[in-house]
Design a protein around this motif. Structure first.
Motif, PDB file in Angstrom:
ATOM      1  N   THR A   6       0.849  -1.178  -0.029  1.00 56.27           N
ATOM      2  CA  THR A   6       0.054  -0.018   0.025  1.00 56.27           C
ATOM      3  C   THR A   6       1.164   1.318  -0.122  1.00 56.27           C
ATOM      4  O   THR A   6       2.136   1.304  -0.006  1.00 56.27           O
ATOM      5  CB  THR A   6      -1.053  -0.026   1.164  1.00 56.27           C
ATOM      6  OG1 THR A   6      -0.205   0.072   2.431  1.00 56.27           O
ATOM      7  CG2 THR A   6      -1.544  -1.169   1.415  1.00 56.27           C
ATOM      8  N   THR A   7       0.268   2.263  -0.145  1.00 57.92           N
ATOM      9  CA  THR A   7       1.060   3.555  -0.120  1.00 57.92           C
ATOM     10  C   THR A   7       1.635   3.859   1.198  1.00 57.92           C
ATOM     11  O   THR A   7       2.654   4.747   1.261  1.00 57.92           O
ATOM     12  CB  THR A   7       0.208   4.871  -0.582  1.00 57.92           C
ATOM     13  OG1 THR A   7      -0.962   4.872   0.591  1.00 57.92           O
ATOM     14  CG2 THR A   7      -0.274   4.714  -1.906  1.00 57.92           C
ATOM     15  N   THR A   8       1.128   3.324   2.347  1.00 61.25           N
ATOM     16  CA  THR A   8       1.867   3.549   3.278  1.00 61.25           C
ATOM     17  C   THR A   8       2.831   2.260   4.041  1.00 61.25           C
ATOM     18  O   THR A   8       3.084   2.366   5.230  1.00 61.25           O
ATOM     19  CB  THR A   8       0.793   3.844   4.485  1.00 61.25           C
ATOM     20  OG1 THR A   8      -0.064   2.626   4.705  1.00 61.25           O
ATOM     21  CG2 THR A   8       0.031   4.862   4.238  1.00 61.25           C
ATOM     22  N   SER A   9       2.817   1.282   3.323  1.00 60.84           N
ATOM     23  CA  SER A   9       3.800   0.032   3.585  1.00 60.84           C
ATOM     24  C   SER A   9       5.031   0.167   3.072  1.00 60.84           C
ATOM     25  O   SER A   9       5.311   0.995   2.222  1.00 60.84           O
ATOM     26  CB  SER A   9       2.945  -1.208   3.209  1.00 60.84           C
ATOM     27  OG  SER A   9       2.947  -1.215   1.632  1.00 60.84           O
ATOM     28  N   GLY A  10       5.728  -0.805   3.444  1.00 60.86           N
ATOM     29  CA  GLY A  10       6.991  -1.146   2.695  1.00 60.86           C
ATOM     30  C   GLY A  10       6.842  -1.699   1.322  1.00 60.86           C
ATOM     31  O   GLY A  10       5.720  -1.943   0.926  1.00 60.86           O
ATOM     32  N   ASP A  11       7.987  -1.721   0.536  1.00 59.94           N
ATOM     33  CA  ASP A  11       7.909  -2.344  -0.695  1.00 59.94           C
ATOM     34  C   ASP A  11       8.976  -3.200  -1.200  1.00 59.94           C
ATOM     35  O   ASP A  11      10.225  -2.874  -0.542  1.00 59.94           O
ATOM     36  CB  ASP A  11       7.675  -0.886  -1.570  1.00 59.94           C
ATOM     37  CG  ASP A  11       7.183  -1.350  -3.151  1.00 59.94           C
ATOM     38  OD1 ASP A  11       6.960  -2.691  -3.440  1.00 59.94           O
ATOM     39  OD2 ASP A  11       7.092  -0.396  -3.852  1.00 59.94           O
ATOM     40  N   VAL A  12       8.982  -3.859  -2.192  1.00 60.19           N
ATOM     41  CA  VAL A  12       9.859  -4.659  -2.576  1.00 60.19           C
ATOM     42  C   VAL A  12       9.977  -4.610  -4.108  1.00 60.19           C
ATOM     43  O   VAL A  12       8.815  -4.292  -4.527  1.00 60.19           O
ATOM     44  CB  VAL A  12       9.802  -6.135  -1.933  1.00 60.19           C
ATOM     45  CG1 VAL A  12      10.028  -6.158  -0.531  1.00 60.19           C
ATOM     46  CG2 VAL A  12       8.371  -6.797  -2.320  1.00 60.19           C
ATOM     47  N   THR A  13      10.837  -5.152  -4.712  1.00 61.97           N
ATOM     48  CA  THR A  13      10.775  -5.335  -6.137  1.00 61.97           C
ATOM     49  C   THR A  13      11.090  -6.993  -6.533  1.00 61.97           C
ATOM     50  O   THR A  13      11.880  -7.718  -6.100  1.00 61.97           O
ATOM     51  CB  THR A  13      11.926  -4.622  -7.013  1.00 61.97           C
ATOM     52  OG1 THR A  13      11.882  -3.293  -6.642  1.00 61.97           O
ATOM     53  CG2 THR A  13      12.022  -4.947  -8.495  1.00 61.97           C
ATOM     54  N   VAL A  14       9.825  -7.690  -7.349  1.00 60.65           N
ATOM     55  CA  VAL A  14      10.041  -8.845  -7.575  1.00 60.65           C
ATOM     56  C   VAL A  14      10.949  -8.965  -8.705  1.00 60.65           C
ATOM     57  O   VAL A  14      10.998  -8.525  -9.912  1.00 60.65           O
ATOM     58  CB  VAL A  14       8.574  -9.261  -8.060  1.00 60.65           C
ATOM     59  CG1 VAL A  14       8.605 -10.895  -8.455  1.00 60.65           C
ATOM     60  CG2 VAL A  14       7.478  -9.004  -6.941  1.00 60.65           C
ATOM     61  N   VAL A  15      12.070  -9.990  -8.674  1.00 58.51           N
ATOM     62  CA  VAL A  15      12.912 -10.146  -9.407  1.00 58.51           C
ATOM     63  C   VAL A  15      12.551 -11.261 -10.378  1.00 58.51           C
ATOM     64  O   VAL A  15      11.919 -12.262 -10.090  1.00 58.51           O
ATOM     65  CB  VAL A  15      14.382 -10.650  -8.920  1.00 58.51           C
ATOM     66  CG1 VAL A  15      15.321 -11.190  -9.710  1.00 58.51           C
ATOM     67  CG2 VAL A  15      14.679  -9.811  -7.674  1.00 58.51           C
ATOM     68  N   SER A  16      12.687 -10.862 -11.616  1.00 53.67           N
ATOM     69  CA  SER A  16      12.090 -11.845 -12.870  1.00 53.67           C
ATOM     70  C   SER A  16      13.300 -11.894 -13.813  1.00 53.67           C
ATOM     71  O   SER A  16      14.398 -11.103 -13.670  1.00 53.67           O
ATOM     72  CB  SER A  16      10.839 -11.204 -13.609  1.00 53.67           C
ATOM     73  OG  SER A  16      11.280  -9.907 -14.130  1.00 53.67           O
ATOM     74  N   ALA A  17      13.130 -12.850 -14.742  1.00 51.46           N
ATOM     75  CA  ALA A  17      14.328 -13.101 -15.589  1.00 51.46           C
ATOM     76  C   ALA A  17      13.725 -13.911 -16.913  1.00 51.46           C
ATOM     77  O   ALA A  17      12.523 -14.473 -16.663  1.00 51.46           O
ATOM     78  CB  ALA A  17      15.571 -14.260 -15.164  1.00 51.46           C
ATOM     79  N   GLY A  18      14.363 -13.846 -18.071  1.00 49.53           N
ATOM     80  CA  GLY A  18      13.957 -14.513 -19.214  1.00 49.53           C
ATOM     81  C   GLY A  18      12.725 -13.743 -20.016  1.00 49.53           C
ATOM     82  O   GLY A  18      12.622 -12.542 -19.636  1.00 49.53           O
ATOM     83  N   SER A  19      12.446 -14.355 -21.017  1.00 50.42           N
ATOM     84  CA  SER A  19      11.433 -13.640 -21.939  1.00 50.42           C
ATOM     85  C   SER A  19      10.573 -14.609 -22.550  1.00 50.42           C
ATOM     86  O   SER A  19      10.933 -15.427 -22.967  1.00 50.42           O
ATOM     87  CB  SER A  19      12.320 -12.815 -22.998  1.00 50.42           C
ATOM     88  OG  SER A  19      11.538 -12.367 -24.038  1.00 50.42           O
TER      89      SER A  19
END
Length: 678
Positions: free
Chosen positions: A441-454
């Motif tokens: 949410t706008t008030t929560s923490g955040d992470v980036t989901v790592v992805s690979a490949g196409s």
């Protein structure tokens, strides 16, 4: 025997004709014929009956003729000094002349002349009627009689042996073949004419009754089956009563050898009904057991097999389904293997071997084989269970995870599978496609989901970017994949935290660990990138076996210089049972140089990290010290908690408690910091 010369000629006219011929005139018409004797007649000459057969003898009366009657062939017979005619007679009684004491009678005869042969030989038949002399006739009893018999045992030993043998649990077919002779002198061996001799089989009294099992039971007949139940030699007796009533006996020596492998039985372990479901990506164990000749199912040993003493496993080659077999033929007898699915479909698993038994048909051993049907399925996934740090081991799955800001953390997901639904198992992300996501949410923490490949394929890795709470999610990538699996999505809570260590000993910067003893375990988790794993220091308060334990970290070749003249905050992140352990009094931190020599011996000042969620039920604690001199490594030393003070005169129980200790204490070490951030 006297020949029958003619029929009785009675009547006045016949008598007169004879008188006229002999005398030239007529005799007195008052002549009366009288019974002068009897004669025994037989339908064969000489009178012969077969052993067990019958012969009907007949008595003929001899009647007087007028004086001067001449012998006329076919009409009269000699009768003492007279001439008699033959005719019917009644009241004749037949008997046999007595035999010597201790002898067996050759035949029997009824009063009316029916003789029955009993044994080969000759006897005398006597016919008796009151008032006339007895007549006698020799009676010969002859025929084919069983005088002996042979016993054959099938199967016999191969190569041929003096004593036929079979492995325990196998059977002999025993056949009695009669040997007969005729009544010639001397008797000659001839072909027996009977096939219904009633042989009786038995074990000698000195042989245990359970040595063999007879079939039929009771064991009567020319052929029986004897199943061998005991190892070793024994004999079987047979007896039969022949045509003459004589009991003829014979015996055969047999042997039971060591049991042999009779068949192979393959099954899944644990057992499952066929076709056994085989899951792609998971392994199923199969075991081959032996059915032995004694009827028992047991483990197969190398000594039970020929051809290298090893079983051979194979898969169906023309089936739709396919499997991968992991066997180990270098370790005979190779009775257990692992099978995993490769291609969906029905197939089979076959195990084969050759036993050590030799027969005429199989001189190199008897080939044995068994097959079990398999049904190769996708994965048998029943549903997702939970999300765990990637390097979690066994059933441990840490919840309320901490993700240090800017760190990258990898996760895995566990699921329930049909082959063992009660035990969650790691899902192989290379086999089962998953989608990882986040909830923020706008008030929560955040992470980036790592992805690979196409196109992008998520890998279960997250980069922590904003401090605060965040939810990590994973779901099956396709609705058509394992359609019955439920739930298809699972989540876990995590918190992105400020780094506790601004500088940390880790594998990535060349750190390594050493420990004081086997009581310090999993030291590599102290320097990995995962903040949720830990090394464990177990301390023992016993005087006899306890003592300090330590864990050290080093960055070889890297000298760390305190950032200020007042020193630099260093130390370890730990957790423990607060009721029995105090780091301020029981922990010491030492800085080390590259040679491992102590640079400074520093007291510990600890503080709870209250903003960090608890790990494994215990709050995290920063065990800190202040270093003022350059160093390359740190050592954390833990002293065991002190035992309770002794009373002036300790009782035995107190003394034992002091010597043996009251139980160990575990301190969990999550990280080593060359600089704290607060």
């Amino acid at each position: 025997m006297k020949a029958i010369l003619g029929k009785r000629i009675l009547g006045m006219f016949a008598a007169c004709a004879v008188l006229l011929t002999s005398c030239g005139g007529l005799e007195s018409p008052d002549f009366q014929s009288e019974l002068k004797g009897i004669e025994i007649t037989s339908p064969n000459t000489p009178a012969t009956a077969a052993v067990g057969g019958t012969l009907k003898l007949t008595a003929i009366g001899l009647y007087s003729t007028p004086p001067g009657t001449a012998l006329v062939a076919g009409a009269t017979v000699p009768c003492g000094a007279d001439v008699c005619t033959q005719g019917d007679v009644s009241g004749v009684v037949f008997s046999l002349d007595p035999i010597g004491a201790g002898l067996t009678e050759v035949a029997t005869i009824t009063a009316d002349g029916l003789a029955t042969g009993k044994r080969r030989g000759t006897t005398t038949v006597r016919a008796r009627k009151a008032g006339v002399p007895d007549d006698t006739l020799p009676l010969i009893v002859d025929g084919i009689v069983l005088t002996s018999f042979n016993i054959t045992a099938t199967p016999a030993a191969t190569p041929p042996a003096t004593v036929p043998s079979v492995p325990v649990g196998r059977s002999f077919t025993l056949t009695a073949t009669p040997v007969c002779s005729n009544g010639a002198t001397p008797p000659a061996t001839v072909q027996c004419t009977r096939t219904d001799y009633n042989y009786q089989w038995s074990l000698p009294i000195n042989v245990p009754a359970d040595t063999v099992t007879f079939s039929p039971n009771p064991p009567f007949g020319p052929t029986i089956v004897a199943k061998v139940n005991r190892f070793g030699g024994f004999s079987i007796d047979a007896m039969v009563t022949n045509e003459e009533g004589t009991v003829v006996t014979r015996s055969i020596a047999l042997r039971g050898t060591e049991r042999v492998l009779d068949d192979i039985i393959v099954s899944a372990d644990p057992a499952q009904s066929a076709p056994v479901p085989i899951i792609i990506g998971s392994k199923t164990r199969f075991v081959a057991r032996g059915l032995f000749s004694d009827g028992l199912i047991a483990e197969i040993s190398a000594s039970d097999l020929r051809n290298g003493a090893s079983l051979v496993w194979s898969k169906d080659t023309s089936a739709v389904g396919d499997i991968i077999i992991e066997d180990n033929p270098s370790m005979p007898p190779n009775t257990a293997i692992l099978v995993s699915g490769n291609t969906v479909g029905v197939t089979g698993l076959t195990v084969s071997g050759t036993n050590v038994e030799t027969t005429q048909d199989q001189p190199n051993g008897l080939p044995l084989t068994d097959r079990i049907g398999l049904d190769v399925k996708t994965f048998g996934l029943l549903g997702l269970v939970d999300i765990c740090p990637f390097n979690s081991v066994g059933t441990d799955c840490l919840q309320n995870l901490q993700l240090p800001l800017n760190s990258t953390t990898r996760f895995k997901v566990r699921g329930r599978f049909s082959d063992n639904p009660n035990t969650p198992r790691d899902i192989d992300q290379t086999k089962i496609p998953l989608i990882w996501s986040k909830t923020v949410t706008t008030t929560s923490g955040d992470v980036t989901v790592v992805s690979a490949g196409s196109p992008p394929v998520t890998t279960g890795e997250y980069v922590a970017t904003v401090g605060g709470a965040v939810t990590l999610n994973v779901s099956l990538a396709s609705s058509t994949f394992e359609p019955s699996a439920s739930p298809r999505t699972t989540s876990t809570n995590a918190t992105v935290i400020e780094p506790i260590c601004t500088e940390q000993f880790s594998v990535s910067n060349g750190a390594s660990t050493t420990v004081s003893s086997a009581n310090v375990t999993n030291g590599g988790s102290v320097i990995d990138a995962d903040p949720n794993t830990f090394g464990n220091v177990e301390v023992d308060p016993s005087i006899l076996t306890g003592g300090p334990e330590n864990l050290a970290v080093q960055r070889a070749g890297t000298v760390i210089t305190p950032a200020t003249a007042q020193g630099q905050s260093i130390g370890f992140i730990i957790s423990y049972d607060e009721e029995v352990f105090s780091p301020d009094s029981l922990a010491t931190i030492q800085t080390l140089n590259a040679a491992g020599t102590v640079v400074q011996d520093l007291p510990v000042s600890s503080s709870n990290l209250t903003a960090i969620p608890a790990r494994n039920g215990d709050s995290l604690v920063a065990a800190k010290a202040t270093a003022t001199m350059p160093f390359t490594g740190l050592r954390l030393t833990i002293d065991p908690p002190a035992a309770d003070p002794l009373v002036p005169i300790p009782v035995v129980g107190d003394l034992l408690a002091l010597l043996l200790g009251g139980g160990s204490t575990n301190i969990r070490v999550y990280a080593a910091c060359s600089a704290f951030g607060n």
